[in-house]
Design an enzyme around this catalytic site. Structure first.
Site, PDB file in Angstrom:
ATOM      1  N   CYS A   1     -91.060 -64.059  15.283  1.00  0.00           N
ATOM      2  CA  CYS A   1     -92.049 -64.408  16.296  1.00  0.00           C
ATOM      3  C   CYS A   1     -93.465 -64.095  15.792  1.00  0.00           C
ATOM      4  O   CYS A   1     -93.812 -64.438  14.664  1.00  0.00           O
ATOM      5  CB  CYS A   1     -91.702 -63.672  17.594  1.00  0.00           C
ATOM      6  N   THR A   2     -94.275 -63.434  16.592  1.00  0.00           N
ATOM      7  CA  THR A   2     -95.646 -63.131  16.183  1.00  0.00           C
ATOM      8  C   THR A   2     -95.724 -61.992  15.171  1.00  0.00           C
ATOM      9  O   THR A   2     -96.824 -61.610  14.769  1.00  0.00           O
ATOM     10  CB  THR A   2     -96.523 -62.790  17.405  1.00  0.00           C
TER      11      THR A   2
END
Length: 236
Positions: A125-126
């Protein structure tokens, strides 16, 4: 004796010869505000690798809260205690957690030091934005769909809308659930496809979602707005 063996497995100074481990040493970085499935999904898969050691690591030992603040995961080691890993995994978070981690010099310096000796440096993800802040992204990467523009504009890498993207020894995964796919890819790289397939069956990973709405490329603007609203409200 157990403490000495554990210390040696994670590159800790013990004053004695380091014990040899048969499998890969895998470390998962935790920081305040991380998304729960980002580290725990991959940990479920990678902990099944023969001889592997998987540990949760944070700036300080102890419980680390997720983005919703409802759950905490125990970090068994601090970054000061861990000097070498075969695999590093950096999870993602909501804005609060991701931005704080990207601006944390202690975590970024540690990521860079660990990366020098890893076989694989990975993110979910981030978490890719944190790798970017540490200067580790090259050419292309993936991340959470809503962060694609930020990834490209800030770090000058091309966003690729795939479940995971490998560039050299850096492997980035898309949002949250994609970390499980990343973990199976890593399992095949570390132990071979047959072992990875065996683990897939062991954990019965045979996803058949009830809705066809998990791909941002085919989602309506209204559904995207609702998804981001739900995330923001859960992290408030």
């Amino acid at each position: 004796m157990a403490g000495v063996a554990a210390a040696a497995a994670f590159g800790l100074g013990t004053g004695t010869a380091q014990a040899e481990t048969q499998g890969p040493k895998i470390g998962i970085l935790l920081y305040d505000g991380f998304s729960l499935l980002d580290p725990t999904g991959p940990a479920e898969v990678l902990s099944r690798l023969p001889g592997a050691t998987v540990t949760m690591i944070a700036q300080e030992r102890g419980p680390v809260r997720t983005d919703t603040r409802d759950v905490a995961v125990l970090a068994e080691r601090s970054v000061a205690e861990v000097h070498r890993l075969d695999v590093l995994l950096v999870p993602g978070a909501g804005n609060r957690g991701t931005v704080a981690a990207m601006e944390n010099p202690v975590l970024l310096d540690w990521i860079r030091r660990i990366h020098r000796h890893t076989t694989w440096t990975t993110s979910v993800c981030t978490g890719s934005l944190i790798l970017g802040a540490a200067g580790l992204l090259r050419e292309r990467a993936t991340t959470y769909w809503a962060s694609a523009g930020y990834l490209e504009e800030t770090f000058g890498v091309r966003y690729v809308p795939e479940r995971y993207v490998q560039v050299g020894k850096v492997v980035t995964a898309a949002g949250v659930s994609a970390g499980i796919d990343l973990a199976f890819h890593l399992a095949s790289l570390l132990a071979g496809e047959e072992i990875a397939r065996g683990i897939q069956l062991a954990v019965e990973y045979d996803p058949r979602p009830p809705f066809d709405s998990g791909n941002a490329a085919t989602a309506s603007p209204e559904l995207k707005a609702l998804a981001l609203k739900l995330l923001a409200e859960s992290q408030a």
